[in-house]
Design an enzyme around this catalytic site. Structure first.
Site, PDB file in Angstrom:
ATOM      1  CG  LEU A  19     -82.028  46.894  51.665  1.00 26.28           C
ATOM      2  CD1 LEU A  19     -81.787  48.398  51.547  1.00 26.28           C
ATOM      3  CD2 LEU A  19     -82.590  46.547  53.043  1.00 26.28           C
ATOM      4  CG  ASP A  62     -79.077  45.770  48.425  1.00 27.83           C
ATOM      5  OD1 ASP A  62     -79.589  45.049  47.549  1.00 27.83           O
ATOM      6  OD2 ASP A  62     -79.614  46.008  49.521  1.00 27.83           O
ATOM      7  CD  GLU A  67     -78.483  53.771  38.326  1.00 27.97           C
ATOM      8  OE1 GLU A  67     -79.382  53.044  38.759  1.00 27.97           O
ATOM      9  OE2 GLU A  67     -78.535  54.326  37.232  1.00 27.97           O
ATOM     10  CG  ASP A  68     -78.793  52.530  43.843  1.00 25.11           C
ATOM     11  OD1 ASP A  68     -79.394  53.297  43.073  1.00 25.11           O
ATOM     12  OD2 ASP A  68     -79.104  51.341  44.024  1.00 25.11           O
ATOM     13  NE  ARG A  87     -77.563  49.822  48.243  1.00 24.61           N
ATOM     14  CZ  ARG A  87     -77.728  49.972  46.936  1.00 24.61           C
ATOM     15  NH1 ARG A  87     -78.934  50.190  46.464  1.00 24.61           N
ATOM     16  NH2 ARG A  87     -76.701  49.901  46.105  1.00 24.61           N
ATOM     17  NE  ARG A 133     -83.852  52.556  49.826  1.00 28.65           N
ATOM     18  CZ  ARG A 133     -83.335  51.488  49.243  1.00 28.65           C
ATOM     19  NH1 ARG A 133     -82.319  51.617  48.388  1.00 28.65           N
ATOM     20  NH2 ARG A 133     -83.828  50.299  49.509  1.00 28.65           N
ATOM     21  CG  HIS A 163     -83.894  53.965  43.122  1.00 29.46           C
ATOM     22  ND1 HIS A 163     -83.238  52.747  43.077  1.00 29.46           N
ATOM     23  CD2 HIS A 163     -83.495  54.552  44.293  1.00 29.46           C
ATOM     24  CE1 HIS A 163     -82.494  52.607  44.159  1.00 29.46           C
ATOM     25  NE2 HIS A 163     -82.638  53.672  44.917  1.00 29.46           N
ATOM     26  CB  CYS A 248     -79.203  49.582  39.551  1.00 27.75           C
ATOM     27  SG  CYS A 248     -79.799  47.941  39.354  1.00 27.75           S
TER      28      CYS A 248
END
Ligand SMILES: NC(=O)NCCC[C@H](N)C(=O)O
Length: 258
Positions: A19, A62, A67-68, A87, A133, A163, A248
């Site tokens: 993305l 992704d 980390e996300d 995601r 997000r 972020h 990330c």
């Protein structure tokens, strides 16, 4: 107990389809990305971190941005629920990894959304970016998960970047560093140092005075060196094209209960 383990996840062969929200799409060189990822994980190991590879999620472009998918507070892993629907399939492998390390596992539930990139911990203060997000219910769920453990959750508006941690991170002494043109509410941070480059806002604390940083922020590296830190630069240019940064690409587990 203090631990130095870091979750990482090998890039998907579909990385180039990742993305892009705030940047123009640029061609990503998948081979070069793998080399950069290997150098990044090697830098962690060279500074004493044991890297643990989460099972790859090759269908998720992704997924390297591990980390996300999870936020750690002490031994508790809060599994995220991304504001980007594409995601969400990334989390099962991460759940397995943290559970097998003995973490207590908790989840963000609908209607909450949260990306780990929106969570910055500075001591017991947990800043949570409310932006593209992460929604208000996501922020509430972070409070519910971590405040009983002693955290103080501070919500931070995020509109200009992907972020919260695209705009700010923190030095080992707790000073928050950020690139002001990318910030919506700098006054929320009590001890704040502006940095001259967008990617200078991203540091991973390797231990002691060492800061893992992107090589795209040489002026900020000089600024930090002048403050007595030791910047450890890595080239993550292929990931930066997809709005990734040094933070990330890993999740550090510093307080496992084992
Ligand atoms: N924590 C992070 O900075 N994550 C970067 C995620 C980039 C990815 N292309 C995304 O848009 O979700």
């Amino acid at each position: 107990m203090p631990s130095k383990k870091a979750l990482v996840r090998r890039p998907s062969p579909r990385l180039a389809e990742g993305l892009v929200t705030h940047l123009e799409r640029e061609r990503v060189d998948a081979g070069r990305a793998v080399e950069q990822w290997e150098a990044y994980t090697e830098a962690l190991r060279a500074h004493g971190w044991e890297t643990i590879e989460v099972d790859p999620a090759d269908d998720c472009p992704d997924s390297v941005f591990v980390e996300d998918t999870v936020v750690m507070y002490r031994n508790v892993a809060l599994i995220a629920r991304s504001g980007a629907g594409s995601r969400r399939a990334e989390t099962p492998g991460v759940e397995e990894a943290v559970a097998s390390l003995g973490c207590s596992v908790n989840w963000v539930w609908e209607p909450g959304t949260l990306d780990g990139g929106d969570v910055l911990k500075v001591g017991d203060t947990v800043y949570v970016g409310r932006g593209g997000r992460t929604n208000a219910a996501g922020v509430q769920q972070v409070r519910a998960a971590f405040e009983p453990l002693g955290a103080r959750v501070v919500a931070v508006p995020v509109a200009k970047v992907l972020h919260l941690k695209s705009a700010v991170t923190a030095l080992p002494d707790g000073t928050v560093v950020g690139h002001i043109p990318h910030m919506d509410a700098p006054s929320l941070f009590p001890r704040f140092l502006p940095v001259p480059e967008p990617s200078g806002a991203h540091v991973v604390l390797l231990g002691g005075d060492r800061l893992l940083m992107a090589s795209s922020a040489p002026k900020t590296a000089e600024l930090f060196a002048d403050l007595g830190y030791e910047p450890v630069p890595v080239d993550i240019g292929e990931f930066e094209k997809l709005e990734g940064c040094v933070t990330c690409l890993s999740v550090r587990l510093r307080e496992l209960y084992a």
